[in-house]
Scaffold this motif. Structure first.
Motif, PDB file in Angstrom:
ATOM      1  N   GLU A   1      -2.140  -1.436   1.156  1.00  0.00           N
ATOM      2  CA  GLU A   1      -3.416  -1.109   1.766  1.00  0.00           C
ATOM      3  C   GLU A   1      -3.656   0.336   1.690  1.00  0.00           C
TER       4      GLU A   1
ATOM      5  N   ASP B   1      -8.845   5.054  -3.096  1.00  0.00           N
ATOM      6  CA  ASP B   1     -10.457   5.018  -2.880  1.00  0.00           C
ATOM      7  C   ASP B   1     -10.941   6.428  -2.107  1.00  0.00           C
ATOM      8  N   GLY B   2      -9.933   7.234  -1.954  1.00  0.00           N
ATOM      9  CA  GLY B   2     -10.389   8.447  -1.147  1.00  0.00           C
ATOM     10  C   GLY B   2     -10.654   8.305   0.253  1.00  0.00           C
ATOM     11  N   TYR B   3     -10.242   7.210   0.864  1.00  0.00           N
ATOM     12  CA  TYR B   3     -10.282   7.079   2.375  1.00  0.00           C
ATOM     13  C   TYR B   3      -9.215   7.991   3.089  1.00  0.00           C
ATOM     14  N   ILE B   4      -8.311   8.437   2.523  1.00  0.00           N
ATOM     15  CA  ILE B   4      -7.338   9.167   2.866  1.00  0.00           C
ATOM     16  C   ILE B   4      -7.218  10.321   1.771  1.00  0.00           C
ATOM     17  N   GLU B   5      -7.027  11.375   2.378  1.00  0.00           N
ATOM     18  CA  GLU B   5      -6.777  12.651   1.691  1.00  0.00           C
ATOM     19  C   GLU B   5      -5.499  12.989   1.454  1.00  0.00           C
TER      20      GLU B   5
ATOM     21  N   ASP C   1      -6.227   2.716  -0.052  1.00  0.00           N
ATOM     22  CA  ASP C   1      -7.030   3.640   0.706  1.00  0.00           C
ATOM     23  C   ASP C   1      -6.854   5.099  -0.036  1.00  0.00           C
ATOM     24  N   LYS C   2      -5.907   5.614  -0.181  1.00  0.00           N
ATOM     25  CA  LYS C   2      -5.381   7.166  -1.041  1.00  0.00           C
ATOM     26  C   LYS C   2      -6.303   7.015  -2.259  1.00  0.00           C
TER      27      LYS C   2
END
Length: 144
Positions: free
Chosen positions: A36, A43-47, A40-41
């Motif tokens: 997960e 998908d750009g949710y975590i830079e 998220d990385k």
């Protein structure tokens, strides 16, 4: 994927004979959380890293490295370079075209970015020297 498909996929990876995931993660829950996190990385949710080359000189120095190394050192710059190369490989129907054999593909799954002039022969990692090849053509090219 639907949630049930994701769960089946993760369970299959975890329970596969010879799976090494159990060595790295003591419980399937931790393995699932790591997947997960990586999604998220992507998908750009975590830079991951926002650093870009600080100067044109630094950018030119990067041209001496393989694309994967550039992505690891400067993700934002490297990924944008990769995306630009894949974008140039699309035809008018939105399909990816192998620069060697001309086969078309709906997805990037069987495609690889390759140097036109190999780095071993002085080629650099610049858009003008990068092309998209199918795996078969890339393997044939590396045999020569």
């Amino acid at each position: 994927m639907r949630p049930s498909e994701v769960r089946n996929y993760i369970d299959r990876l975890w329970n596969e004979d010879g799976s090494i995931f159990r060595i790295y993660y003591s419980k399937i829950y931790y393995f699932k959380k790591m997947i997960e996190l990586e999604c998220d990385k992507l998908d750009g949710y975590i830079e991951v890293a926002s650093s870009l080359p600080a100067s044109e000189t630094e950018k030119r120095d990067l041209e001496e490295y393989p694309l994967q190394t550039i992505i690891e050192r400067y993700p934002r710059y490297g990924i944008s370079l990769r995306e630009r190369i894949f974008k140039t490989a699309k035809n008018e129907n939105g399909k990816y075209v192998c620069a060697c054999c001309g086969r078309t593909f709906d997805t990037r799954r069987y495609l690889q970015i390759d140097h036109i002039v190999p780095m071993a022969k002085g080629g650099r990692t610049v858009p003008e020297n990068l092309q998209v090849l199918c795996r078969t053509c890339n393997m044939r090219k590396s045999d020569k």
